[in-house]
Design a protein around this motif. Sequence first.
Motif, PDB file in Angstrom:
ATOM      1  N   GLN A   5       0.831  -1.212   0.000  1.00  0.00           N
ATOM      2  CA  GLN A   5       0.000   0.000   0.000  1.00  0.00           C
ATOM      3  C   GLN A   5       0.863   1.259   0.000  1.00  0.00           C
ATOM      4  N   PRO A   6       0.402   2.336  -0.618  1.00  0.00           N
ATOM      5  CA  PRO A   6       1.171   3.581  -0.622  1.00  0.00           C
ATOM      6  C   PRO A   6       1.162   4.259   0.752  1.00  0.00           C
ATOM      7  N   LEU A   7       2.045   5.213   0.912  1.00  0.00           N
ATOM      8  CA  LEU A   7       2.235   5.890   2.194  1.00  0.00           C
ATOM      9  C   LEU A   7       0.940   6.497   2.724  1.00  0.00           C
ATOM     10  N   ASP A   8       0.174   7.128   1.841  1.00  0.00           N
ATOM     11  CA  ASP A   8      -1.010   7.830   2.353  1.00  0.00           C
ATOM     12  C   ASP A   8      -2.062   6.876   2.890  1.00  0.00           C
ATOM     13  N   ARG A   9      -1.991   5.599   2.486  1.00  0.00           N
ATOM     14  CA  ARG A   9      -2.932   4.600   3.027  1.00  0.00           C
ATOM     15  C   ARG A   9      -2.433   4.022   4.340  1.00  0.00           C
ATOM     16  N   ILE A  10      -1.143   3.788   4.403  1.00  0.00           N
ATOM     17  CA  ILE A  10      -0.580   3.104   5.580  1.00  0.00           C
ATOM     18  C   ILE A  10      -0.351   4.073   6.736  1.00  0.00           C
TER      19      ILE A  10
END
Length: 416
Positions: A5-10
């Motif tokens: 998952q990308p940073l903004d999701r994690i």
Amino acid sequence: MAFEQPLDRIAPSVSESVSLERERQESTLGMIASENHVSKAVLEAQGSVLTNKYAEGYPGSRYYGGCQHVDTVEELAIEHAKALFEMDHANVQPHSGTQANMGVYFAVLEPGDTILSLSLSHGGHLSHGHNVNFSGQLYDVEQYEVDPETGYIDYDDVAEQAREIEPDMIVSGSSAYPREFEYDRIGEIADEVDAYHLADIAHVTGLIAAGVHSSPAEHADFVTGSTHKTIRAGRGGLIMCDEEHADDVDSAVFPGAQGGPLMHNVAGKAVGFAEARTDEFEAYAERIVADAKRLGEVFDERGLSLVSGGTDKHLLLVDLRDSHPDLTGKEAEEALSDVGIIVNKNTVPGETRSPMVTSGIRVGTPALATRGLEEAEMETVADLIVDVLDAPDDDAVVDRVSSRVDDLCEEFPIYE
Ligand code: DSN
């Protein structure tokens, strides 16, 4: 799977902070003398899978398998450093300038040995022997100061002090001394008293790489620096020396002072050093100094007092005590920050206030020169700074200056 998952999701808060910091950098004029903006290529190298790799040891001689690609990267960084600074040996593993100085001290000094260096309040650096730093705790430290009348280092005084003290090492270099160091003079003094000469070029690495300042290579046993101030190679440090001291320095860095090197940062150094070997970088380094000189001229015309009267490099040290006796460095930093001009409060020679308050501000041009601001724009910036210092509580001034800062930031974007 979370791993993909990308940073903004994690980690939305971290992602938001990164975005906000990027926006802050774009929308303010960064004038902290030790900061800069790296290229997209350096950012990419530093944000790469090299962060995953352990590589204790040195190229060709590691304690881990799978080092063939990081070896290539480190060898490139080393070759560029040697070429830029014309020294026999380079160690690109120090995590910072302070770690680089630690590597040199550990290589040739014993605890209790004597270091002679510039006092912090006269422009020196914590790692040159301040008592809150390991360097001041492990070694016996004596310090030289600038001449209170001129603001310049008096090299005859340093020589006299060195003859009396007989130090084991003399450190040249500074974090807030606006004049070019005379490395040849310190080298002569060190020879005379049989001391090592460490030239800490952290603030002027880019100016020396570009040939805008003269190199200490011939006059120093060791040259250390950081890689993110006037050179744009990402956060980190480096050490250079002659072959004679190469093994001692390498052993002092690893395993002496550090564990595994940060190979993603070493990659940033390889890229940033390569960029520093171009004509474009030479023009950039010239612009840094031209910008600072013009800034200083306008400050002077507007009545500000500058330590040593001006600058030879990328920074000015403004002593507010004459022009603005009721304004502390802390208040000046805050007032300028409120209009989007980011500087740092700084002690000045003869300081009477605490380092958290101070009577001065340090103002630098490396980041603005990266954005492309030239002397004409520096005249505007200088006027905006003095306007705020003269009337920090005047809302009309604050609004006018903020608006002009916005215009400049839009006209000179960093990454767009
Ligand atoms: N703290 C850095 C500076 O601002 O000059 C030096 O390490």
